[in-house]
Write a protein that holds these residues in place. Sequence first.
Motif, PDB file in Angstrom:
ATOM      1  N   SER A 110       0.564  -1.420   0.331  1.00  0.00           N
ATOM      2  CA  SER A 110      -0.334  -0.233   0.165  1.00  0.00           C
ATOM      3  C   SER A 110       0.834   1.207   0.060  1.00  0.00           C
ATOM      4  N   ALA A 111       1.402   1.103   0.172  1.00  0.00           N
ATOM      5  CA  ALA A 111       3.118   2.147   0.352  1.00  0.00           C
ATOM      6  C   ALA A 111       3.233   3.072  -0.228  1.00  0.00           C
ATOM      7  N   LYS A 112       3.781   1.604  -1.476  1.00  0.00           N
ATOM      8  CA  LYS A 112       3.857   1.845  -3.174  1.00  0.00           C
ATOM      9  C   LYS A 112       2.987   2.694  -4.057  1.00  0.00           C
ATOM     10  N   GLU A 113       1.934   1.693  -4.155  1.00  0.00           N
ATOM     11  CA  GLU A 113       0.116   2.397  -3.873  1.00  0.00           C
ATOM     12  C   GLU A 113       0.728   4.201  -3.773  1.00  0.00           C
ATOM     13  N   TRP A 114       0.617   4.132  -2.726  1.00  0.00           N
ATOM     14  CA  TRP A 114       0.632   5.295  -1.915  1.00  0.00           C
ATOM     15  C   TRP A 114       1.184   6.717  -2.575  1.00  0.00           C
TER      16      TRP A 114
ATOM     17  N   GLN B 246       0.574   7.837  -6.097  1.00  0.00           N
ATOM     18  CA  GLN B 246      -0.838   8.946  -6.356  1.00  0.00           C
ATOM     19  C   GLN B 246      -0.057  10.394  -5.989  1.00  0.00           C
ATOM     20  N   LYS B 247       0.793   9.901  -4.775  1.00  0.00           N
ATOM     21  CA  LYS B 247       0.902  11.538  -4.606  1.00  0.00           C
ATOM     22  C   LYS B 247       2.269  12.044  -5.241  1.00  0.00           C
ATOM     23  N   GLU B 248       2.600  11.532  -6.024  1.00  0.00           N
ATOM     24  CA  GLU B 248       3.686  11.394  -7.345  1.00  0.00           C
ATOM     25  C   GLU B 248       3.000  11.757  -8.272  1.00  0.00           C
ATOM     26  N   SER B 249       1.837  10.697  -8.925  1.00  0.00           N
ATOM     27  CA  SER B 249       1.782  11.236 -10.589  1.00  0.00           C
ATOM     28  C   SER B 249       0.490  11.129 -10.585  1.00  0.00           C
ATOM     29  N   GLY B 250      -0.511  10.453  -9.425  1.00  0.00           N
ATOM     30  CA  GLY B 250      -1.596  10.314  -9.359  1.00  0.00           C
ATOM     31  C   GLY B 250      -1.999   8.802  -9.816  1.00  0.00           C
ATOM     32  N   GLY B 251      -0.138   8.238 -10.456  1.00  0.00           N
ATOM     33  CA  GLY B 251      -1.095   7.236 -10.836  1.00  0.00           C
ATOM     34  C   GLY B 251      -0.952   6.223 -12.479  1.00  0.00           C
ATOM     35  N   SER B 252      -0.049   7.352 -12.381  1.00  0.00           N
ATOM     36  CA  SER B 252      -0.172   7.537 -14.384  1.00  0.00           C
ATOM     37  C   SER B 252       1.547   7.406 -14.545  1.00  0.00           C
ATOM     38  N   TYR B 253       0.953   6.539 -15.458  1.00  0.00           N
ATOM     39  CA  TYR B 253       2.502   6.009 -15.925  1.00  0.00           C
ATOM     40  C   TYR B 253       2.904   7.529 -17.609  1.00  0.00           C
ATOM     41  N   SER B 254       1.958   7.803 -17.497  1.00  0.00           N
ATOM     42  CA  SER B 254       2.567   8.497 -18.151  1.00  0.00           C
ATOM     43  C   SER B 254       2.109  10.250 -17.973  1.00  0.00           C
ATOM     44  N   ALA B 255       2.353  10.450 -17.409  1.00  0.00           N
ATOM     45  CA  ALA B 255       2.305  11.686 -16.131  1.00  0.00           C
ATOM     46  C   ALA B 255       4.498  12.454 -16.685  1.00  0.00           C
ATOM     47  N   ARG B 256       4.510  14.017 -16.503  1.00  0.00           N
ATOM     48  CA  ARG B 256       5.839  14.258 -16.508  1.00  0.00           C
ATOM     49  C   ARG B 256       5.765  15.229 -15.978  1.00  0.00           C
TER      50      ARG B 256
ATOM     51  N   SER C 287       7.839   2.043 -20.131  1.00  0.00           N
ATOM     52  CA  SER C 287       6.933   1.267 -20.218  1.00  0.00           C
ATOM     53  C   SER C 287       6.680   1.094 -18.926  1.00  0.00           C
ATOM     54  N   ALA C 288       5.538   0.504 -18.544  1.00  0.00           N
ATOM     55  CA  ALA C 288       4.619   0.584 -17.536  1.00  0.00           C
ATOM     56  C   ALA C 288       5.973  -0.570 -16.439  1.00  0.00           C
ATOM     57  N   ALA C 289       6.251  -1.583 -16.733  1.00  0.00           N
ATOM     58  CA  ALA C 289       7.022  -3.026 -16.296  1.00  0.00           C
ATOM     59  C   ALA C 289       8.024  -2.484 -16.649  1.00  0.00           C
ATOM     60  N   ASN C 290       8.976  -1.377 -17.097  1.00  0.00           N
ATOM     61  CA  ASN C 290       9.637  -0.575 -16.537  1.00  0.00           C
ATOM     62  C   ASN C 290      10.112  -0.175 -16.098  1.00  0.00           C
ATOM     63  N   GLN C 291       8.656   1.282 -15.602  1.00  0.00           N
ATOM     64  CA  GLN C 291       8.966   1.829 -15.049  1.00  0.00           C
ATOM     65  C   GLN C 291       8.682   1.371 -12.907  1.00  0.00           C
ATOM     66  N   ASP C 292       7.565   0.365 -13.229  1.00  0.00           N
ATOM     67  CA  ASP C 292       7.975  -0.511 -12.388  1.00  0.00           C
ATOM     68  C   ASP C 292       8.829  -1.069 -11.183  1.00  0.00           C
ATOM     69  N   ARG C 293       9.992  -1.893 -12.130  1.00  0.00           N
ATOM     70  CA  ARG C 293      11.258  -2.767 -12.080  1.00  0.00           C
ATOM     71  C   ARG C 293      11.737  -1.424 -11.517  1.00  0.00           C
ATOM     72  N   VAL C 294      12.264  -0.298 -11.915  1.00  0.00           N
ATOM     73  CA  VAL C 294      13.183   0.607 -11.634  1.00  0.00           C
ATOM     74  C   VAL C 294      12.799   1.565 -10.029  1.00  0.00           C
ATOM     75  N   ALA C 295      11.487   1.362 -10.354  1.00  0.00           N
ATOM     76  CA  ALA C 295      11.134   1.794  -9.556  1.00  0.00           C
ATOM     77  C   ALA C 295      11.712   1.390  -7.898  1.00  0.00           C
ATOM     78  N   ASP C 296      11.538  -0.006  -7.586  1.00  0.00           N
ATOM     79  CA  ASP C 296      11.682  -1.465  -6.703  1.00  0.00           C
ATOM     80  C   ASP C 296      12.554  -1.632  -6.366  1.00  0.00           C
TER      81      ASP C 296
END
Length: 202
Positions: free
Chosen positions: A133-137, A140-150, A170-179
């Motif tokens: 839940s912390a990752k999702e939180w 949401q704070k950083e981009s509203g949950g959007s993979y295309s936000a800049r 890509s969404a998969a790479n964004q999740d992997r790099v963020a982790d």
Amino acid sequence: MKSFKTLLLSATLTTAATAGLLFVGQSKASAATTYTVATGDTLSTIAQKFTGNTDLVNQIATTNNIQDINMIFVGEQLTIDTDQTATPVQTTTPVVVAQPAAVQTPAPVVQAQPTVQAAPVQQPAAVAPTASSAKEWIAQKESGGSYSARNGQMIGRYQLTASYLNGDYSAANQDRVADQYVTSRYGSWDAAKSFWLSNGWY
């Protein structure tokens, strides 16, 4: 006392009258029948219905002023001169014509089945699982949950720089790099959330 000639004349008249009555009765039996042309009918099939053979075709055409015996129309009323008036009961046969239309009704049911397969297509769109839940939180704070936000140099759901993402947004790479980023910097997403709450960023 009546003479023999008188009695003979009387008997002759009586016999003629009786024969006349019989003749009248016979003419009433050969009443004309009105028949309405149904789908698939021809003069030949109509004659077959009423007489059991096709000899009546020309008679029907003549009675009804039909110029071409091969051309009659559905709904047209024909006058049939025949003693066999019981056979028109067979006019119920046009019901058979309606049966092929009923056979076609299952086809739309078969065509409706592929729409059921459209539901699984929507499932991948819902694939956005988060490790916690912390990752999702934070997302949401950083981009509203959007993979295309800049936001300036910050890109995607977790607002990472292009150098972190190495050009793959890509969404998969964004999740992997963020982790990887959170694990190396904070140890866990919960720790990253605590840092964000204190500093407004992570």
